[in-house]
Write an enzyme that holds these catalytic residues in place. Structure first.
Site, PDB file in Angstrom:
ATOM      1  N   SER A 128       0.806  -1.218   0.000  1.00  0.00           N
ATOM      2  CA  SER A 128       0.000   0.000   0.000  1.00  0.00           C
ATOM      3  C   SER A 128       0.837   1.266   0.000  1.00  0.00           C
ATOM      4  O   SER A 128       0.332   2.339  -0.278  1.00  0.00           O
ATOM      5  CB  SER A 128      -0.943  -0.001   1.202  1.00  0.00           C
ATOM      6  OG  SER A 128      -0.221   0.107   2.399  1.00  0.00           O
ATOM      7  N   LYS A 171       0.396   4.042   6.600  1.00  0.00           N
ATOM      8  CA  LYS A 171      -0.318   4.914   5.669  1.00  0.00           C
ATOM      9  C   LYS A 171       0.164   6.337   5.861  1.00  0.00           C
ATOM     10  O   LYS A 171       0.817   6.643   6.841  1.00  0.00           O
ATOM     11  CB  LYS A 171      -1.830   4.875   5.965  1.00  0.00           C
ATOM     12  CG  LYS A 171      -2.492   3.532   5.716  1.00  0.00           C
ATOM     13  CD  LYS A 171      -2.743   3.300   4.252  1.00  0.00           C
ATOM     14  CE  LYS A 171      -3.402   1.943   4.018  1.00  0.00           C
ATOM     15  NZ  LYS A 171      -2.531   0.821   4.429  1.00  0.00           N
TER      16      LYS A 171
END
Lengths: 210, 210
Positions: free
Chosen positions: B133, B169
DNA sequence: ATAATCACTGTTAATATGTTCAGTGTCAAG
DNA sequence: CTTGACACTGAACATATTAACAGTGATTAT
């Protein structure tokens, strides 16, 4: 000392971080807001629990007056992995790393040999990457690459001496053909050695500061 | 930086000593009492002067919220490379890092705080990255990310707890809107916190074994 | 099934705390 | 002599902050 519930751990952690970050303690409202509570009383309950369990001390009625009693401790001494110290070079002017003077190092780095991926006693060193030539291999300008002097195999990323300066490239050795260097960036051409290919070492790991 | 009057030096000194002694800042009335003033306004004037001259910062209207800008004391002794030892977690099952058992660590890493980009004495830890990610930020599956518990700012890469698992993230905090998490991979959607956003720390550096 | 603990909401009260306004007295510089 | 900086007094005000009271759900142990 009593164990803390998950929430209580979170509150305690927030207290510590906030205090270290800002230099003062948060008010109950600030704690409430950070956790998204709608009532200050949610916080009060947790603080009371932390106090009862002996993790913090407060002065009743006074604002932002905490004291953390139980620092969740320093880490256990740990079975010292073997840490070694390496110089960091910005650019290796010429020659084999052996010939480099200590004074040329722009910094030093200390890592355990396990995470660095190197063996001890092999004069390893680190190199600060310049340029974008390895960008497709996930190595960016400014990254630090730990290099271990060793003979390269096909596909290794190596520190190589080209025209008196060191660059990072992938070492390709096709069978029955002379090896060449490949940049991991579509904009850069392959480098076929005109005269001689001096490999200074194999890149074992990279360290990037964010 | 403007010079301080005698009284202002005394006040500044008291602030430092009190804070060091007690662990929190004094209220204006406590300062007043210490110096034997009869009016809180005597203190207010000095604090205002200290602030105007750039020695301290305060948050208007809030209690005991100081920050000393100019330390007239000695600097930390210089940076002898300080190596610290951190656990490496594969995945943090649940809760705040505080609550993690030592046994959950899959490995240990030792780096000097300078290259790790962290401060000492803040329970930092490393996290083995799973998934793609953050691939557009140059962080790949299998990389090790060194996390320092701290309050995130807009744009920081953070370790966040989502659905009982930790992921990496980018933390985005639009002004006047709730923060959310952004994956650095076009195939992954932004994550707007459904219920709660637990940030475990800020990524300070990454280490990749080649 | 009942009780106990945990994690909260919502409201209100009490007070701790910062801030402002209007003065007094001293001292040194222009 | 006047001005301005400095160090304060004294009182009043606004609000930041803690704390208490009365509940709701969910979960877990007895």
């Amino acid at each position: 000392m009593d164990d803390l519930t998950l929430r209580q751990q979170e509150i305690l952690g927030f207290l510590q971080i906030f205090s270290q970050e800002k230099g003062f303690w948060p008010s109950i409202r600030e704690i409430r807001d950070h956790f998204g509570f709608n009532s200050t009383n949610a916080v009060v309950g947790h603080l009371r629990a932390l106090e009862n369990k002996g993790y913090i001390t407060r002065i009743a009625g006074q604002a932002r007056t905490y004291r953390i009693t139980y620092e969740n401790s320093e880490e256990p001494p740990a079975e010292s992995l073997e840490v070694i110290d390496m110089p960091v070079y910005g650019n290796i002017a010429a020659g084999y790393p052996d010939g480099i003077e200590q004074g040329d190092a722009i910094d030093r780095i200390q890592v355990d040999i396990n995470t660095a991926g190197i063996r001890r006693s092999r004069r390893s060193f680190a190199l600060k990457v310049r340029g974008e030539s390895m960008i497709d291999a996930g190595i960016f300008d400014g990254d630090m690459v730990i290099i271990e002097p060793a003979l390269p195999n096909d596909g290794d990323i190596v520190a190589a001496l080209i025209d008196g300066a060191t660059t990072l490239k992938r070492f390709i050795k096709p069978s029955n053909q002379p090896p060449y260097l490949k940049a991991e960036n579509a904009n850069y051409p392959d480098l076929h050695p005109v005269s001689e290919l001096v490999i200074q070492g194999i890149a074992r790991s990279i360290v990037r500061k964010l």
